[in-house]
Design a protein around this motif. Structure first.
Motif, PDB file in Angstrom:
ATOM      1  N   UNK A   1      46.926  51.562  34.682  1.00 31.87           N
ATOM      2  CA  UNK A   1      47.470  50.293  35.177  1.00 31.87           C
ATOM      3  C   UNK A   1      48.407  50.513  36.368  1.00 31.87           C
ATOM      4  N   UNK A   2      49.066  51.667  36.433  1.00 32.47           N
ATOM      5  CA  UNK A   2      50.001  51.931  37.514  1.00 32.47           C
ATOM      6  C   UNK A   2      49.351  51.917  38.883  1.00 32.47           C
ATOM      7  N   UNK A   3      48.161  52.530  38.964  1.00 29.51           N
ATOM      8  CA  UNK A   3      47.454  52.568  40.246  1.00 29.51           C
ATOM      9  C   UNK A   3      47.016  51.165  40.636  1.00 29.51           C
ATOM     10  N   UNK A   4      46.603  50.371  39.665  1.00 29.42           N
ATOM     11  CA  UNK A   4      46.193  48.993  39.958  1.00 29.42           C
ATOM     12  C   UNK A   4      47.370  48.187  40.517  1.00 29.42           C
ATOM     13  N   UNK A   5      48.557  48.384  39.969  1.00 26.04           N
ATOM     14  CA  UNK A   5      49.755  47.715  40.487  1.00 26.04           C
ATOM     15  C   UNK A   5      50.011  48.129  41.933  1.00 26.04           C
ATOM     16  N   UNK A   6      49.789  49.408  42.211  1.00 25.86           N
ATOM     17  CA  UNK A   6      49.972  49.913  43.571  1.00 25.86           C
ATOM     18  C   UNK A   6      48.988  49.226  44.523  1.00 25.86           C
ATOM     19  N   UNK A   7      47.716  49.142  44.123  1.00 21.85           N
ATOM     20  CA  UNK A   7      46.707  48.486  44.959  1.00 21.85           C
ATOM     21  C   UNK A   7      47.096  47.033  45.239  1.00 21.85           C
ATOM     22  N   UNK A   8      47.583  46.359  44.228  1.00 18.30           N
ATOM     23  CA  UNK A   8      47.986  44.955  44.393  1.00 18.30           C
ATOM     24  C   UNK A   8      49.197  44.855  45.325  1.00 18.30           C
ATOM     25  N   UNK A   9      50.186  45.734  45.133  1.00 13.15           N
ATOM     26  CA  UNK A   9      51.385  45.710  45.986  1.00 13.15           C
ATOM     27  C   UNK A   9      51.033  46.010  47.441  1.00 13.15           C
TER      28      UNK A   9
END
Length: 141
Positions: A1-9
């Motif tokens: 989930x952390x990488x997905x948050x990064x992509x969104x940010x």
């Protein structure tokens, strides 16, 4: 989930930078601030979707040299982004020449802005749990 948050940010921060650039260029080229705003805001939706999938695809590419990676990533994104901008500008302004002028001008401004956006995000650890853990481990060793 952390990488997905990064992509969104990254998607959100790039879209802010990109939209401001598009609005200003579209206004200057079309001579109409309303056209600039329409093109800029239409892009918010299309570009966020396109950028998210571009970011997701690039996460799996293993190019170790950060400068080479950022340059290649910049070129691939600019191609996708320019095609989207030219089409939207043509539809909204009703003039294919305005669409082409905005698209070609944007190639230069967006590539420079995107390269620096990538350089900043390369230094940010948000969403990179492995990189964060490695840094913590090196500090405590």
């Amino acid at each position: 989930m952390g990488v997905q948050k990064r992509h969104i940010a990254k998607t959100i921060t790039w879209r802010l930078v990109g939209t401001i650039d598009t609005i200003l260029l579209s206004w200057l080229i079309s001579g109409d601030p309303t056209t600039g705003l329409k093109i800029g805001f239409a892009e918010v939706v299309t570009k966020m979707i396109l950028y998210y999938f571009h970011e997701k695809a690039w996460y799996n590419f293993k190019i170790e040299n950060s400068n080479k990676r950022h340059i290649v990533k910049t070129v691939t994104w600019r191609f996708v982004g320019t095609m989207d901008t030219m089409l939207l500008a043509w539809i909204i302004s009703g003039d294919s020449i305005v669409g082409l002028q905005i698209g070609f001008t944007e190639v230069i401004t967006k590539m420079l802005l995107y390269y620096f956006h990538e350089r900043v995000w390369y230094r940010v650890n948000y969403g990179l749990d492995k990189r964060n853990r490695a840094k913590k481990w090196r500090r405590t060793s």
